[in-house]
Scaffold this active site. Sequence first.
Site, short mmCIF file in Angstrom:
data_model
loop_
_atom_site.label_atom_id
_atom_site.label_comp_id
_atom_site.label_asym_id
_atom_site.label_seq_id
_atom_site.Cartn_x
_atom_site.Cartn_y
_atom_site.Cartn_z
N TYR A 141 0.58 -1.00 0.23
CA TYR A 141 -0.50 0.04 0.22
C TYR A 141 0.60 1.03 0.20
O TYR A 141 0.34 2.04 -0.72
CB TYR A 141 -0.98 0.48 1.46
N LYS A 192 2.82 -15.41 1.64
CA LYS A 192 3.30 -16.65 0.17
C LYS A 192 4.78 -16.23 0.50
O LYS A 192 5.60 -16.00 -1.00
CB LYS A 192 2.35 -15.19 -0.47
N ASP A 224 -3.41 -17.78 0.04
CA ASP A 224 -4.17 -18.67 -1.40
C ASP A 224 -4.93 -19.47 -0.09
O ASP A 224 -6.27 -19.97 -0.47
CB ASP A 224 -3.74 -19.70 -2.19
N ASP A 248 -6.45 -6.65 4.01
CA ASP A 248 -7.47 -5.94 3.12
C ASP A 248 -8.61 -7.43 2.27
O ASP A 248 -9.58 -7.29 2.81
CB ASP A 248 -7.43 -5.74 2.18
N ASP A 252 -12.53 -8.80 4.08
CA ASP A 252 -13.42 -9.15 3.78
C ASP A 252 -13.83 -10.33 3.37
O ASP A 252 -15.50 -10.16 3.27
CB ASP A 252 -13.19 -8.37 2.15
C1 IPM Z 1 -10.52 -0.99 3.93
C2 IPM Z 1 -10.75 -0.41 2.85
C3 IPM Z 1 -9.57 0.42 2.71
C4 IPM Z 1 -8.10 -0.30 1.97
C5 IPM Z 1 -10.33 1.55 1.44
C6 IPM Z 1 -10.87 1.72 1.10
C7 IPM Z 1 -8.64 2.11 1.39
O1 IPM Z 1 -10.73 -1.28 1.96
O2 IPM Z 1 -10.10 -0.66 5.14
O3 IPM Z 1 -10.60 -2.67 4.14
O4 IPM Z 1 -8.31 -0.72 1.23
O5 IPM Z 1 -7.44 -0.82 3.28
MG MG Z 2 -11.15 -3.18 2.51
#
Ligand code: IPM
Ligand code: MG
Length: 360
Positions: A141, A192, A224, A248, A252
């Site tokens: 990042y 990884k 993975d 990240d 999710d």
């Molecule tokens: C998160 C989001 C952010 C990230 C974005 C909005 C920059 O997806 O906080 O998980 O990638 O960190």
């Molecule tokens: Mg995110």
Amino acid sequence: MSKNILVLPGDGIGQEIVTEAVKVLACLRDDYGLDIEMDEALIGGTAYDAAGHPLPEATLNLAREADAVLLGAVGGPKWEPLDISVRPEKGLLGIRKELGLFANLRPAILYPQLADASTLRPEVVSGLDIMIVRELTGGIYFGQPRGVRVLENGEKEGFNTLIYKESEVDRIVRVAMDIAMKRNKRVCSVDKANVLECTEMWREVAVKVGADYPEVELSHMYVDNAAMQLVRAPKQFDVMVTTNMFGDILSDCASMLTGSIGMLPSASLDENGKGMYEPIHGSAPDIAGQGVANPLATILSVAMMLRYSLDEDAMADRVEQAVNKTLDQGLRTPDIYSEGTRKVGTEAMGDAVVAALRAG
Ligand code: IPM
Ligand code: MG
């Protein structure tokens, strides 16, 4: 002395969900004597529109002075055409970096009332309680060099750099270990290492840090496989620790195990426990302004703030109990709705949590 909380609603549904979380904080202040003051400032696309930058200097200064920050979400299609350097997401990444919030805690807990809302079978997810510890101020990042260059033949080439110092890995793995000591004493470090040197080093550092925590069972998994295991048998995990980008993605993925990304709070902490608290979901432009977004992830982020930055564990318990009670009452925003429950909007959900809080 009263604690100062900076509230940054941001963009899209950020405005709506933060309004509900602020009601919860106000209730704790007025009814339970929580000694806080709240300030509000701009971040993200809203800040760009008003001040020409997604992270205005004024916001950053307030954030530096605050004891804790509550953030909604940033981003939206309106700002996508902007140069990447001033896009709303830069505001979020900027505040994380500027405040040194390297440790991102993302708990994925399944509320038993929501077992039916998960896309996975109830027996796979029931009782789920995972803590994902994501490194937040380094890795790909932020790595340099980065950019898009034009080659001699006129073709473009994009590049980013995955980079970690040993010290950055050391401190995030320690955070995961300390958390594991208060839980089931198991840490899975995700990398990884079979392909990326940087994460091969990550694994070596994790092993070294692990030696300082003989009671913690440390394991390693390629990312993975970790993604697959999360949907195959998620209850095998206690604490997971990983890089910025892997975290990240995996968080999710883990969120859907709990029924909805609208349920997951997060804490981003610096070396001293100062933190920023935000739901892990985004600004959801598709439903913004409709009053249907789930405010519970933001309200649960307030609970994390009480626990991690304000040293108010009992207040945090109250908030979590109020959320539980509201779910028991059968109230559901559309993202967690299932047959036999009552569909409500953002405001009604927030009001119900406040009512449950008041009732004690
Ligand atoms: C998160 C989001 C952010 C990230 C974005 C909005 C920059 O997806 O906080 O998980 O990638 O960190
Ligand atoms: Mg995110």
